[in-house]
Design an enzyme around this catalytic site. Structure first.
Site, PDB file in Angstrom:
ATOM      1  N   ASP A  28       1.359   0.056  -4.895  1.00 35.98           N
ATOM      2  CA  ASP A  28       0.113   0.163  -5.797  1.00 35.98           C
ATOM      3  C   ASP A  28       0.090   1.585  -6.511  1.00 35.98           C
ATOM      4  O   ASP A  28      -0.428   1.892  -7.608  1.00 35.98           O
ATOM      5  CB  ASP A  28      -1.049  -0.099  -5.119  1.00 35.98           C
ATOM      6  CG  ASP A  28      -1.308   0.626  -3.748  1.00 35.98           C
ATOM      7  OD1 ASP A  28      -0.570   1.339  -3.556  1.00 35.98           O
ATOM      8  OD2 ASP A  28      -2.542   0.541  -3.362  1.00 35.98           O
ATOM      9  N   HIS A  29       0.498   2.585  -5.931  1.00 38.29           N
ATOM     10  CA  HIS A  29       0.342   4.184  -6.137  1.00 38.29           C
ATOM     11  C   HIS A  29       1.175   5.093  -5.331  1.00 38.29           C
ATOM     12  O   HIS A  29       1.353   4.510  -4.334  1.00 38.29           O
ATOM     13  CB  HIS A  29      -1.124   4.274  -6.457  1.00 38.29           C
ATOM     14  CG  HIS A  29      -1.851   4.225  -5.078  1.00 38.29           C
ATOM     15  ND1 HIS A  29      -1.870   4.964  -3.990  1.00 38.29           N
ATOM     16  CD2 HIS A  29      -2.684   3.138  -5.026  1.00 38.29           C
ATOM     17  CE1 HIS A  29      -2.544   4.447  -3.110  1.00 38.29           C
ATOM     18  NE2 HIS A  29      -3.216   3.077  -3.518  1.00 38.29           N
ATOM     19  N   GLU A  61       0.753  -1.004  -0.203  1.00 43.19           N
ATOM     20  CA  GLU A  61      -0.029  -0.087   0.111  1.00 43.19           C
ATOM     21  C   GLU A  61       0.904   1.256  -0.049  1.00 43.19           C
ATOM     22  O   GLU A  61       1.673   1.529   0.654  1.00 43.19           O
ATOM     23  CB  GLU A  61      -1.111   0.110   1.299  1.00 43.19           C
ATOM     24  CG  GLU A  61      -1.725   1.317   1.297  1.00 43.19           C
ATOM     25  CD  GLU A  61      -2.645   1.569   0.192  1.00 43.19           C
ATOM     26  OE1 GLU A  61      -3.352   0.685  -0.325  1.00 43.19           O
ATOM     27  OE2 GLU A  61      -2.829   2.515  -0.449  1.00 43.19           O
ATOM     28  N   HIS A  97      -1.300   3.809   4.575  1.00 45.52           N
ATOM     29  CA  HIS A  97      -2.296   4.247   3.698  1.00 45.52           C
ATOM     30  C   HIS A  97      -2.744   5.769   4.706  1.00 45.52           C
ATOM     31  O   HIS A  97      -2.541   5.732   5.984  1.00 45.52           O
ATOM     32  CB  HIS A  97      -3.848   3.387   3.844  1.00 45.52           C
ATOM     33  CG  HIS A  97      -4.729   4.246   2.851  1.00 45.52           C
ATOM     34  ND1 HIS A  97      -5.449   5.229   3.036  1.00 45.52           N
ATOM     35  CD2 HIS A  97      -4.833   3.769   1.687  1.00 45.52           C
ATOM     36  CE1 HIS A  97      -6.163   5.495   2.173  1.00 45.52           C
ATOM     37  NE2 HIS A  97      -5.863   4.683   1.133  1.00 45.52           N
ATOM     38  N   THR A 131      -5.841   1.770  -5.396  1.00 47.92           N
ATOM     39  CA  THR A 131      -5.303   0.455  -5.179  1.00 47.92           C
ATOM     40  C   THR A 131      -6.342  -0.395  -6.227  1.00 47.92           C
ATOM     41  O   THR A 131      -5.771  -1.115  -6.913  1.00 47.92           O
ATOM     42  CB  THR A 131      -5.902  -0.158  -3.619  1.00 47.92           C
ATOM     43  OG1 THR A 131      -5.447   0.795  -2.986  1.00 47.92           O
ATOM     44  CG2 THR A 131      -5.343  -1.473  -3.770  1.00 47.92           C
TER      45      THR A 131
HETATM   46  C1  GP9 Z   1      -9.023  -0.140   0.571  1.00 46.88           C
HETATM   47  C2  GP9 Z   1      -7.694   0.059   0.001  1.00 46.88           C
HETATM   48  C3  GP9 Z   1      -7.139   1.311   0.109  1.00 46.88           C
HETATM   49  O1  GP9 Z   1      -9.582  -1.239   0.623  1.00 46.88           O
HETATM   50  O2  GP9 Z   1      -7.450  -0.657  -0.705  1.00 46.88           O
HETATM   51  O3  GP9 Z   1      -7.462   1.929  -0.964  1.00 46.88           O
HETATM   52  P1  GP9 Z   1      -6.906   3.148  -1.772  1.00 46.88           P
HETATM   53  O4  GP9 Z   1      -7.495   4.573  -1.158  1.00 46.88           O
HETATM   54  O5  GP9 Z   1      -5.479   2.973  -1.695  1.00 46.88           O
HETATM   55  O6  GP9 Z   1      -7.331   3.112  -3.046  1.00 46.88           O
HETATM   56 MN    MN Z   2      -3.953   1.775  -2.299  1.00 39.93          MN
END
Ligand code: GP9
Ligand code: MN
Length: 634
Positions: free
Chosen positions: A472-473, A254, A413, A298
């Site tokens: 992921d980003h 994440e 996150h 994500t």
């Molecule tokens: C939520 C997680 C985080 O289930 O995937 O989401 P994001 O804000 O990073 O897309």
């Molecule tokens: Mn994410």
């Protein structure tokens, strides 16, 4: 009959208040909607009102008292059915109704049966407002006739209704920016917009994609397919099948950006375990790898991973096109004897995952309900990554092997908060609390990956698996440029911002023995072809936009979802062409040929999604299924 005469619109007012309050009571009693603060509670309370004002208000246009009353009852019945339908659905699926589930009968075949099983006679409560309105109509003596200012009053009424709507939307926007463009989660939509507005929004989103789908026929696929075939390359022979038959574990790191890897913050190492992997003999670490996600964050990265298609420019594809036909990596692995699943300790409806995973043929979703969150094991968005890693491995011990298990971490996150005991390094000292804490949560995420590896070894799952991990980003947006430039000790230009979109990509193959750091420029679109080649699965007939990163022929060209792009020599950002060596603007000509290609590529991918074109494609023989005369280029 009561003697007293009630003011003119008494029944209307009673109807609105009755349905409004009933809806709020139902929110509180029949759904588990998390409310974190007073503002959220307030939004939840007022959110049914705008829509009720609108629809009940239509009665003001009726002439006869009788028709007016009938209409009010009808509205009460319909809204009650909508609300109650959701209650019954929620009892079974812990989710709100969205149009695709009503049509995906093959996936939700047991819908009717289970809904019927969760109906009780006490449920008549959900129709209380209908009863109240009927009683009011019967017993209340309303003053009849209209006064001269009636149409002015009616206008004022609708101005009020609009004001309430905008007030509601305004509050929702402060509470959850970009709620309408990104959707996020059905629970959040219901919480902020209200049940009734949510359904209108859902109908709008779904019918828009249905309309585009209806207009498409297989012929559009011919062009997209030609493009894909023209750019197709041979995957690496050397790496082909190197992990065939092994379990595949893919971990989404994440918000982890590459700038955290192999670097320090005020003398403290941010990701010691991942750093050690970059030097590990069983790991290939890609240091020039970029994320390509858009608004779906994500979920967009998952989409890229599974399908090697670009996500959409205008919203989260997980929400807008969950009814499409896909040829996901999970599906292919499933066809090759793998059991497939995703593990993520969050509500299953977040990013519409529960529905989208069905569409992508993922066998099982271990959502929040599959995890036991002990005391002190939750922080920020939910379960902490360390206990999550531990329990995920426990789940793996029960899975049918070989398996493909995808783990989505969560602690790193925004807003990057941690409990004291999990802070393994200090905060940074910039003017951005977000960046300051980001280092600590990244450090914690790193620790959880170490635990994951240890547990896999302990359970004897390690040797026979391969572990792929990707960021992921971005976690740090451009709002924190000032703090970022302090950390990097250089100005953050458009060039730097683009380079900051690098995320780590690890391919860890126990026993490989020839690990190295790979400087090939690549992106998330390449994950599927790369992994599938390692698993020994032929993708030459698949429609995918990426290619195998290990192949000699792999083209070093990464298109971001917003049209920026990077090659081994240039970076194109903010409409300026930058030289990668000097980080300075260079001749536009050096970028020109790629500008067109970037656009074309995004367009073709988008047309496939919007037209749901893969429903016309047979990946077994690489042919169109509907237009028999057209031979597709192989
Ligand atoms: C939520 C997680 C985080 O289930 O995937 O989401 P994001 O804000 O990073 O897309
Ligand atoms: Mn994410």
């Amino acid at each position: 009959m009561l003697k007293k005469e009630w003011p003119i619109h008494s029944i209307l007012a009673i109807a609105i208040i009755a349905t409004w309050l009933k809806t709020y009571i139902v929110y509180k009693t029949s759904f588990s909607i998390t409310v974190d603060n007073v503002l959220q509670e307030f939004i939840l309370f007022i959110n049914p009102l705008s829509m009720l004002l609108f629809i009940y208000g239509i009665s003001l246009f009726f002439r006869s008292e009788k028709a007016k009353n009938r209409y009010l009852v009808l509205v009460a019945v319909i809204t009650s059915i909508v609300l109650y339908g959701n209650v019954a659905f929620y009892r079974f699926f812990s989710d709100f109704i969205t149009l695709p589930v009503l049509f995906q009968t093959d996936n939700f075949g047991d819908l009717g049966v289970s809904a019927a099983a969760s109906v009780f006679w006490t449920d008549l409560f959900y129709f209380t407002d209908v009863l109240i309105i009927l009683i009011a109509i019967k017993f209340i003596n309303v003053k009849s006739g209209k006064d001269a200012s009636f149409s002015v009053q009616r206008k004022a009424y609708y101005v009020l209704a609009l004001a309430v709507l905008f007030f509601n939307l305004g509050l929702a926007e402060t509470e959850r920016p970009q709620l309408l463009t990104r959707s996020f989660d059905r629970e959040m939509l219901v919480k902020n917009l209200g049940m009734y507005n949510y359904h209108l929004y859902d109908i709008y989103v779904q019918s828009k994609s249905q309309a585009q789908r209806a207009l498409a026929d297989g012929s559009e696929l011919v062009e997209a397919n030609n493009y894909v075939r023209a750019n197709q390359i041979e995957p690496s022979k050397e790496m082909e099948g190197i992990a065939e038959g092994r379990n595949l574990i893919v971990v989404t790191l994440e918000s982890l950006q590459s700038f955290a890897i192999n670097s320090e913050m005020n003398g403290q190492t941010i990701t010691p375990f991942l750093n050690s992997l970059t030097e590990d003999e069983d790991t290939i670490y890609f240091e020039n790898f970029y994320h390509q996600t858009g608004l779906g964050k994500t979920s967009d990265s998952e989409f890229l991973l599974e399908n090697s298609l670009y996500p959409l420019s205008g919203g989260a594809v997980f929400f807008t096109h969950s009814g499409n036909t896909f040829n996901s990596m999970a599906e292919s692995l499933g066809n090759n004897g793998y059991s497939t699943n995703v593990q993520h300790a969050n509500t299953k409806s977040f990013w519409n995952r529960d529905i989208m995973y069905e569409s992508m043929n993922i066998d099982k979703f271990y959502d929040i309900e599959s995890f036991e969150i002990g005391e002190g094991e939750a922080v920020n968005w939910g379960m902490k990554d360390i206990p999550f890693a531990e329990q995920s491995v426990e789940h793996m011990t029960e899975m049918q092997q070989p398996f493909y298990s995808r783990l989505l971490t969560l602690t790193n996150h925004h807003p990057f908060t941690l409990d004291e005991e999990d802070k393994l390094i200090d905060e940074y000292d910039s003017n951005s609390g977000t960046l300051n804490r980001y280092f600590q949560t990244s450090r914690y995420l790193d620790e959880s990956i170490k635990v994951l590896f240890e547990d896999l070894k302990e359970q004897g799952l390690y040797e026979n698996s391969i572990i792929v991990m990707y960021g992921d980003h971005y976690g740090i947006s451009e709002n924190h440029n000032e703090a970022m430039s302090q950390y990097l000790d250089e100005e953050v230009t458009d060039f730097t911002s683009a380079e900051l979109q690098k995320v780590p990509f690890f391919v860890h193959i126990p026993g490989y023995g020839e690990g190295y750091v790979d400087d090939e420029v690549g992106g998330q679109i390449d994950m599927r072809p790369t992994i599938m080649n390692l698993m020994g699965i032929d993708t030459s007939k698949d429609i995918q936009f990426g290619s195998d990163l290990f192949s000699e022929e792999h083209e070093e060209f990464v298109v971001f979802r917003d049209g920026r792009f990077v090659t081994d020599e240039v970076v194109y950002a903010g409409n300026v062409c930058y030289d990668k060596d000097t980080s300075e603007p260079t001749e536009q000509d050096l970028c020109a040929p790629y500008i067109e290609q970037a656009f074309t590529e995004l367009e073709y991918s988008e047309s496939i999604i919007n037209g749901d074109l893969l429903r016309f494609y047979d990946e077994e023989d690489g042919q169109l299924t509907t237009i028999p005369d057209v031979e597709l280029k192989q």
